[in-house]
Design an enzyme around this catalytic site. Structure first.
Site, PDB file in Angstrom:
ATOM      1  N   ASP A   1      59.680 -33.054 -18.144  1.00 18.47           N
ATOM      2  CA  ASP A   1      61.126 -33.284 -19.075  1.00 18.47           C
ATOM      3  C   ASP A   1      61.040 -34.798 -19.211  1.00 18.47           C
ATOM      4  O   ASP A   1      62.260 -35.213 -19.536  1.00 18.47           O
ATOM      5  CB  ASP A   1      62.245 -32.823 -18.251  1.00 18.47           C
ATOM      6  CG  ASP A   1      61.961 -33.330 -16.754  1.00 18.47           C
ATOM      7  OD1 ASP A   1      61.540 -34.226 -16.498  1.00 18.47           O
ATOM      8  OD2 ASP A   1      62.726 -32.532 -15.931  1.00 18.47           O
TER       9      ASP A   1
ATOM     10  N   GLU B   1      55.340 -26.334 -16.674  1.00 22.18           N
ATOM     11  CA  GLU B   1      56.340 -26.728 -15.835  1.00 22.18           C
ATOM     12  C   GLU B   1      57.943 -26.522 -16.799  1.00 22.18           C
ATOM     13  O   GLU B   1      58.772 -27.134 -16.775  1.00 22.18           O
ATOM     14  CB  GLU B   1      56.771 -27.889 -15.146  1.00 22.18           C
ATOM     15  CG  GLU B   1      57.989 -27.668 -14.107  1.00 22.18           C
ATOM     16  CD  GLU B   1      57.968 -29.313 -13.112  1.00 22.18           C
ATOM     17  OE1 GLU B   1      58.270 -30.250 -13.905  1.00 22.18           O
ATOM     18  OE2 GLU B   1      58.094 -29.239 -12.046  1.00 22.18           O
TER      19      GLU B   1
ATOM     20  N   GLU C   1      66.870 -35.926 -18.747  1.00 28.19           N
ATOM     21  CA  GLU C   1      65.746 -34.909 -18.521  1.00 28.19           C
ATOM     22  C   GLU C   1      66.055 -33.436 -19.092  1.00 28.19           C
ATOM     23  O   GLU C   1      65.288 -32.676 -19.703  1.00 28.19           O
ATOM     24  CB  GLU C   1      65.254 -34.759 -17.015  1.00 28.19           C
ATOM     25  CG  GLU C   1      64.153 -36.023 -16.736  1.00 28.19           C
ATOM     26  CD  GLU C   1      65.231 -37.466 -16.464  1.00 28.19           C
ATOM     27  OE1 GLU C   1      66.302 -37.068 -16.379  1.00 28.19           O
ATOM     28  OE2 GLU C   1      64.467 -38.328 -16.146  1.00 28.19           O
TER      29      GLU C   1
ATOM     30  N   HIS D   1      65.342 -42.953  -7.725  1.00 29.07           N
ATOM     31  CA  HIS D   1      65.264 -43.507  -8.979  1.00 29.07           C
ATOM     32  C   HIS D   1      66.031 -42.982 -10.138  1.00 29.07           C
ATOM     33  O   HIS D   1      65.949 -43.727 -11.166  1.00 29.07           O
ATOM     34  CB  HIS D   1      63.623 -43.526  -9.078  1.00 29.07           C
ATOM     35  CG  HIS D   1      63.152 -42.254  -9.736  1.00 29.07           C
ATOM     36  ND1 HIS D   1      63.207 -41.114  -8.802  1.00 29.07           N
ATOM     37  CD2 HIS D   1      62.878 -41.484 -11.032  1.00 29.07           C
ATOM     38  CE1 HIS D   1      62.569 -39.904  -9.516  1.00 29.07           C
ATOM     39  NE2 HIS D   1      62.828 -40.374 -10.626  1.00 29.07           N
TER      40      HIS D   1
ATOM     41  N   ARG E   1      68.330 -42.113 -13.199  1.00 29.46           N
ATOM     42  CA  ARG E   1      69.359 -42.812 -13.874  1.00 29.46           C
ATOM     43  C   ARG E   1      70.485 -42.523 -13.795  1.00 29.46           C
ATOM     44  O   ARG E   1      71.617 -43.300 -13.633  1.00 29.46           O
ATOM     45  CB  ARG E   1      69.064 -42.399 -15.461  1.00 29.46           C
ATOM     46  CG  ARG E   1      67.959 -43.349 -15.911  1.00 29.46           C
ATOM     47  CD  ARG E   1      67.815 -43.025 -17.641  1.00 29.46           C
ATOM     48  NE  ARG E   1      67.227 -44.390 -18.161  1.00 29.46           N
ATOM     49  CZ  ARG E   1      65.846 -44.350 -18.007  1.00 29.46           C
ATOM     50  NH1 ARG E   1      65.097 -43.386 -17.163  1.00 29.46           N
ATOM     51  NH2 ARG E   1      64.971 -45.239 -18.584  1.00 29.46           N
TER      52      ARG E   1
ATOM     53  N   HIS F   1      60.376 -47.331  -6.099  1.00 24.33           N
ATOM     54  CA  HIS F   1      60.117 -47.413  -7.618  1.00 24.33           C
ATOM     55  C   HIS F   1      59.922 -48.689  -8.308  1.00 24.33           C
ATOM     56  O   HIS F   1      60.589 -49.499  -7.767  1.00 24.33           O
ATOM     57  CB  HIS F   1      61.351 -46.659  -8.314  1.00 24.33           C
ATOM     58  CG  HIS F   1      60.785 -45.999  -9.662  1.00 24.33           C
ATOM     59  ND1 HIS F   1      60.733 -46.745 -10.829  1.00 24.33           N
ATOM     60  CD2 HIS F   1      60.590 -44.732 -10.234  1.00 24.33           C
ATOM     61  CE1 HIS F   1      60.308 -46.242 -12.082  1.00 24.33           C
ATOM     62  NE2 HIS F   1      60.123 -44.893 -11.455  1.00 24.33           N
TER      63      HIS F   1
HETATM   64  C1  UD1 Z   1      60.536 -41.739 -15.748  1.00 25.84           C
HETATM   65  C2  UD1 Z   1      61.372 -40.234 -16.389  1.00 25.84           C
HETATM   66  C3  UD1 Z   1      61.668 -39.456 -14.905  1.00 25.84           C
HETATM   67  C4  UD1 Z   1      60.650 -39.477 -13.872  1.00 25.84           C
HETATM   68  C5  UD1 Z   1      60.121 -40.722 -13.353  1.00 25.84           C
HETATM   69  C6  UD1 Z   1      58.999 -40.892 -12.499  1.00 25.84           C
HETATM   70  C7  UD1 Z   1      61.994 -40.494 -18.400  1.00 25.84           C
HETATM   71  C8  UD1 Z   1      63.131 -40.563 -19.161  1.00 25.84           C
HETATM   72  N1  UD1 Z   1      62.214 -40.662 -17.177  1.00 25.84           N
HETATM   73  O1  UD1 Z   1      61.715 -42.605 -15.022  1.00 25.84           O
HETATM   74  O2  UD1 Z   1      62.006 -38.046 -15.484  1.00 25.84           O
HETATM   75  O3  UD1 Z   1      61.401 -38.711 -12.739  1.00 25.84           O
HETATM   76  O4  UD1 Z   1      59.812 -41.394 -14.613  1.00 25.84           O
HETATM   77  O5  UD1 Z   1      58.986 -42.021 -12.001  1.00 25.84           O
HETATM   78  O6  UD1 Z   1      60.981 -40.334 -19.072  1.00 25.84           O
HETATM   79  N2  UD1 Z   1      57.881 -49.556 -14.238  1.00 25.84           N
HETATM   80  C9  UD1 Z   1      56.736 -50.446 -13.908  1.00 25.84           C
HETATM   81  N3  UD1 Z   1      55.437 -49.941 -13.714  1.00 25.84           N
HETATM   82  C10 UD1 Z   1      55.426 -48.398 -13.760  1.00 25.84           C
HETATM   83  C11 UD1 Z   1      56.298 -47.575 -13.904  1.00 25.84           C
HETATM   84  C12 UD1 Z   1      57.552 -48.208 -14.167  1.00 25.84           C
HETATM   85  O7  UD1 Z   1      56.886 -51.698 -13.869  1.00 25.84           O
HETATM   86  O8  UD1 Z   1      54.165 -48.177 -13.417  1.00 25.84           O
HETATM   87  C13 UD1 Z   1      59.413 -50.031 -14.535  1.00 25.84           C
HETATM   88  C14 UD1 Z   1      59.498 -50.738 -15.975  1.00 25.84           C
HETATM   89  O9  UD1 Z   1      60.220 -51.748 -15.860  1.00 25.84           O
HETATM   90  C15 UD1 Z   1      60.198 -49.635 -16.795  1.00 25.84           C
HETATM   91  C16 UD1 Z   1      61.136 -49.018 -15.449  1.00 25.84           C
HETATM   92  O10 UD1 Z   1      59.956 -48.940 -14.319  1.00 25.84           O
HETATM   93  O11 UD1 Z   1      60.884 -50.264 -17.650  1.00 25.84           O
HETATM   94  C17 UD1 Z   1      61.525 -47.528 -15.826  1.00 25.84           C
HETATM   95  O12 UD1 Z   1      60.499 -46.662 -16.254  1.00 25.84           O
HETATM   96  P1  UD1 Z   1      61.055 -45.664 -17.233  1.00 25.84           P
HETATM   97  O13 UD1 Z   1      59.640 -44.782 -17.474  1.00 25.84           O
HETATM   98  O14 UD1 Z   1      61.911 -46.053 -18.341  1.00 25.84           O
HETATM   99  O15 UD1 Z   1      62.110 -44.870 -16.437  1.00 25.84           O
HETATM  100  P2  UD1 Z   1      61.748 -43.968 -14.868  1.00 25.84           P
HETATM  101  O16 UD1 Z   1      62.944 -44.139 -14.304  1.00 25.84           O
HETATM  102  O17 UD1 Z   1      60.467 -44.435 -14.359  1.00 25.84           O
END
Ligand code: UD1
Length: 372
Positions: A96, A118, A132, A205, A207, A238
């Site tokens: 999702d 899933e 999600e 983590h 939102r 995270h």
């Molecule tokens: C995303 C998914 C969520 C999942 C989660 C697992 C969406 C809307 N949300 O949320 O469903 O549970 O991933 O982790 O798709 N970042 C890094 N390096 C990385 C990964 C993330 O620096 O390898 C930082 C970046 O600043 C990025 C922020 O984390 O902007 C948020 O990442 P994002 O994918 O937007 O949302 P998640 O909270 O990770």
């Protein structure tokens, strides 16, 4: 030859698609392409390496503090070109995330059938988890193969009036977990002596938990530490700065708190098997921990995995600091309550989900190719 394109962007998608990609690649009559949107970077790289997965394309869309619109638009634009070039017979997405939603929609726009791994999880509240719940509902409406982990997920899909075929497969996360847990991986955290403390493995983590709920959660953690001197908290953070900053501010100086970078999957499995219990807002951990006999306290107001609470492997406790403290206290003080959760049977799967998924794909697509 059947061509299948597997699209993934985040760490849980990589974990939950690893066994599917391996199974697809073991079939000589299926050509499999793995496409990364790059929604996550470091967090996906380590999973790809662990499961020896290679990507055929990477859109590298990640930006610090990216918005949902940026993830969706950039993924869709990149995927439009890739789908036009590869012309797959099937696009596979998982779960999702915004990557999964954008990929499903991009495939649909080119009339490429979508297989959703899933499928069928629901909270019935489109703002929780956000975004999600909406993402998975939207994917269900355009997917043609719905790979549902449990009987409840199958029922949810039937209720959603989806078109296409619904197949109950178990959750692929158990495939990944059992493969890794089989090697009994260690988990070495500098300064943490696993024998000295009852370690609470914690992650946060989501939102909908940003802001005040996160503050309340951290307050609850501190109260547990203050009242139980034999406990320690391991909190792999995270990468998102929006959650890292408050965590460091509140717990950064606490005694017996171990804040780390995201653990690679092997270490995470090592941590689950060594910890006393888990406090988390992660969906995957709710599915994984019961296989290793660990109770899960879920830091959320809603769940799309009521199977866990019904089976008795998890409890939904919300984000209020007193509820968190009281639920943890019960398990720390009361051995009978702890054992009851620790020995409940995991309802999520048997480790063979990918086999069922790929068998269906091979049968269905071969039948279609023969018709053509
Ligand atoms: C995303 C998914 C969520 C999942 C989660 C697992 C969406 C809307 N949300 O949320 O469903 O549970 O991933 O982790 O798709 N970042 C890094 N390096 C990385 C990964 C993330 O620096 O390898 C930082 C970046 O600043 C990025 C922020 O984390 O902007 C948020 O990442 P994002 O994918 O937007 O949302 P998640 O909270 O990770």
């Amino acid at each position: 030859m059947i061509t299948v394109c597997v699209i993934l962007g985040t760490r849980p998608e990589a974990i939950k698609l690893a066994s599917v990609i391996q199974e697809l690649r073991s079939k000589p009559d299926i050509k499999t392409y793995v496409v990364l949107t790059g929604q996550h970077k470091e967090m996906v790289d380590s999973v790809m390496e662990l499961f020896q997965l290679t990507a055929d394309r990477n859109l590298e869309i990640m930006k610090p503090k990216q918005t949902l619109t940026e993830i969706t638009c950039n993924s869709m634009q990149g995927l439009e070109t890739i789908f036009a070039e590869l012309k797959p017979d099937l696009a596979i997405v998982q779960g999702d995330t915004s990557t999964a939603f954008a990929a499903a929609l991009a495939a649909f726009y080119q009339q490429i059938p979508v297989g959703h791994v899933e499928a069928g999880l629901r909270t019935d509240n489109i703002f929780n988890p956000y975004p999600e719940e909406a993402n998975r509902r939207l994917i269900s409406q355009i997917a043609q193969f719905h790979f549902a982990p449990t009987t409840l997920a199958v029922a949810n899909l039937q209720k959603s009036d989806v078109t296409g075929k619904i197949i109950q497969t178990g959750n692929t996360v158990i495939d990944a977990l059992l493969t890794v847990a089989n090697d009994n991986p260690p988990c070495e955290i500098p300064g943490l002596n696993w024998d000295k403390y009852r370690v609470l493995l914690t992650t946060v983590h989501r939102r909908e938990n940003w802001g005040q709920p996160l503050q309340d959660i951290l307050k609850g953690f501190q109260k547990i530490l203050d009242n139980f001197p034999d406990t320690a908290i391991l909190l792999p953070m995270h990468r998102n700065p929006t959650v890292r900053e408050p965590i460091k501010e509140v717990l950064g100086k606490s005694d017996r708190v171990f804040l780390t970078e995201p653990l690679d999957y092997k270490q995470l499995v090592g941590a689950i098997s060594r910890c006393y219990l888990l406090l988390t807002d992660s969906g995957g951990l709710q599915e994984e921990a019961p296989s290793l006999g660990k109770p899960v306290l879920v830091l959320r107001e809603t769940t799309e995995r009521p199977e866990a609470t019904q089976a008795g492997t998890a409890k939904l406790i919300g984000t209020d600091s007193d509820s968190i403290f009281n639920a943890a206290k019960d398990l720390l003080d009361n051995d009978a309550a702890y054992q009851k959760m620790a020995t409940a049977i995991n309802p999520f799967g048997d480790g063979k989900a990918a086999q069922r998924i790929v068998e269906t794909i091979a049968d269905e697509l071969k039948a279609k190719t023969n018709e053509a």
